[in-house]
Write an enzyme that holds these catalytic residues in place. Structure first.
Site, PDB file in Angstrom:
ATOM      1  N   ASP A  84       0.817  -1.212   0.000  1.00  0.00           N
ATOM      2  CA  ASP A  84       0.000   0.000   0.000  1.00  0.00           C
ATOM      3  C   ASP A  84       0.851   1.262   0.000  1.00  0.00           C
ATOM      4  OD1 ASP A  84       0.970  -0.455   2.558  1.00  0.00           O
ATOM      5  OD2 ASP A  84      -0.981  -0.870   3.426  1.00  0.00           O
ATOM      6  N   ASN A 155      -7.172  -2.221  14.058  1.00  0.00           N
ATOM      7  CA  ASN A 155      -8.592  -2.460  13.741  1.00  0.00           C
ATOM      8  C   ASN A 155      -8.787  -3.700  12.866  1.00  0.00           C
ATOM      9  OD1 ASN A 155      -7.610  -1.661  11.289  1.00  0.00           O
ATOM     10  ND2 ASN A 155      -9.054   0.024  10.969  1.00  0.00           N
ATOM     11  N   HIS A 157      -7.071  -4.349  10.041  1.00  0.00           N
ATOM     12  CA  HIS A 157      -6.791  -4.202   8.602  1.00  0.00           C
ATOM     13  C   HIS A 157      -5.542  -4.991   8.203  1.00  0.00           C
ATOM     14  CE1 HIS A 157      -4.341  -0.176   9.183  1.00  0.00           C
ATOM     15  NE2 HIS A 157      -3.523  -1.212   9.225  1.00  0.00           N
ATOM     16  N   GLU A 162      -9.429  -1.855   5.160  1.00  0.00           N
ATOM     17  CA  GLU A 162     -10.043  -1.497   6.434  1.00  0.00           C
ATOM     18  C   GLU A 162     -11.305  -2.351   6.657  1.00  0.00           C
ATOM     19  OE1 GLU A 162      -8.267   0.242   8.205  1.00  0.00           O
ATOM     20  OE2 GLU A 162      -7.629   2.149   7.367  1.00  0.00           O
TER      21      GLU A 162
HETATM   22  C1  F6R Z   1       1.762  -1.355   6.104  1.00  0.00           C
HETATM   23  C2  F6R Z   1       0.408  -1.922   6.178  1.00  0.00           C
HETATM   24  C3  F6R Z   1      -0.351  -1.960   7.462  1.00  0.00           C
HETATM   25  C4  F6R Z   1       0.494  -2.340   8.678  1.00  0.00           C
HETATM   26  C5  F6R Z   1      -0.348  -2.351   9.948  1.00  0.00           C
HETATM   27  C6  F6R Z   1       0.487  -2.607  11.178  1.00  0.00           C
HETATM   28  O1  F6R Z   1       2.254  -1.425   4.782  1.00  0.00           O
HETATM   29  O2  F6R Z   1      -0.100  -2.347   5.191  1.00  0.00           O
HETATM   30  O3  F6R Z   1      -1.410  -2.878   7.335  1.00  0.00           O
HETATM   31  O4  F6R Z   1       1.062  -3.596   8.481  1.00  0.00           O
HETATM   32  O5  F6R Z   1      -0.998  -1.109  10.099  1.00  0.00           O
HETATM   33  O6  F6R Z   1       1.372  -1.542  11.373  1.00  0.00           O
HETATM   34  P1  F6R Z   1       2.564  -1.638  12.437  1.00  0.00           P
HETATM   35  O7  F6R Z   1       3.491  -2.677  11.938  1.00  0.00           O
HETATM   36  O8  F6R Z   1       3.218  -0.282  12.407  1.00  0.00           O
HETATM   37  O9  F6R Z   1       1.946  -1.989  13.736  1.00  0.00           O
END
Ligand code: F6R
Length: 267
Positions: A84, A155, A157, A162
């Site tokens: 993303d 959440n 995702h 989401e």
């Molecule tokens: C990042 C992504 C997100 C993260 C998720 C966890 O490219 O796609 O889904 O993997 O928000 O983030 P962290 O690792 O910072 O807890």
């Protein structure tokens, strides 16, 4: 945990849990990636990696960088696709995922130019749809993703899929959830500076990966890990769509799993 918890069942669980510290998980996954890359190189083929940003995979990238440096490994046959990217940022913005990847991954691992793919952060509205289709096409033309590294948002995702994201969703523009924007606010220096939209691979794009390695560490992930393990697959919690993938592993530490964790599946 209750008796209804699938992790306590004697049946084969659909989301196998590997109990590891962040360092152990980073060593294991880096080793798996390097074995994949080497075996593909011997066959004269590319290894296609799906990569995440965020805090969770940083240690994997550090281990890869160290091993590439110390063992003088070549990753010349590696092609990467990121999950993303925020929309509406200059590519060099300090919080853009492109910047993160250049500094933490592409530079240290010697992944140059066209081999490291991310959705664009600065594509105009008129071109986003074509851009998303081209991203899917590029993944397919590379032969599909061999191994996807994944984190879980607070959440539920995966990528920026989401809550509400469909099982069959593909790469597209999404509105970021308020909780996702709040989680990013400190890094951006205030909630008002966090982009409202992003481009993300879809749930179906992620599930097409031949192997998926999900990571979750720390007490702040405990609630979402428990809900992911206990819930049946559904859009309310996109991480639950990982259940039943043919080759998925959740690497988590005891802080994220909770002290009561006695998963029948833990390795
Ligand atoms: C990042 C992504 C997100 C993260 C998720 C966890 O490219 O796609 O889904 O993997 O928000 O983030 P962290 O690792 O910072 O807890």
């Amino acid at each position: 945990m209750t008796a209804a918890n699938p992790m306590m069942s004697t049946e084969t669980p659909s989301l196998p849990v590997f109990v590891r510290t962040p360092s152990q998980a980073a060593e294991d996954i880096a080793a798996e990636i390097l074995e994949l890359v080497a075996s593909r190189a011997r066959a004269g083929r590319c290894a296609v990696l799906g990569l995440a940003t965020g805090r969770t995979p940083l240690e994997i990238y550090a281990v890869l960088a160290r091993r590439v440096r110390e063992e003088r490994l070549s990753l010349a046959n590696v092609v990467t696709f990121n999950l993303d990217e925020f929309l509406g940022l200059a590519p060099a913005h300090p919080q853009s995922f492109r910047r993160y990847m250049c500094e933490r991954v592409f530079g240290p691992l010697g992944i140059e130019g066209e081999r490291g793919h991310l959705p664009a952060s600065d594509v105009s509205d008129a071109h986003t749809e074509a851009h998303c289709r081209a991203y899917e096409r590029a993944i397919a033309e590379a032969g599909g993703i061999d191994l996807q590294v994944l984190g879980i948002g607070s959440n539920g995702h995966i990528g920026f899929n989401e809550p509400g994201s469909a099982r069959d969703s593909r790469t597209r523009v999404v509105e970021l959830a308020d909780s996702t924007r709040r989680d990013a606010a400190a890094a951006f220096g205030g909630l008002e500076r966090v982009p409202r939209r992003a481009i993300t691979m879809g749930v179906a794009t992620i599930l097409d990966a031949r192997r998926i390695r999900v990571l979750a560490f720390g007490a702040h992930k405990r609630d979402i890990v428990r809900r992911t393990l206990e819930s049946t697959p559904g859009s309310a919690l996109p991480a639950t769509f990982l259940h039943g993938h043919g080759d998925v592993r959740l690497y988590a530490d005891l802080e994220a799993l909770g002290t009561g964790f006695q998963g029948a599946s833990s390795r």
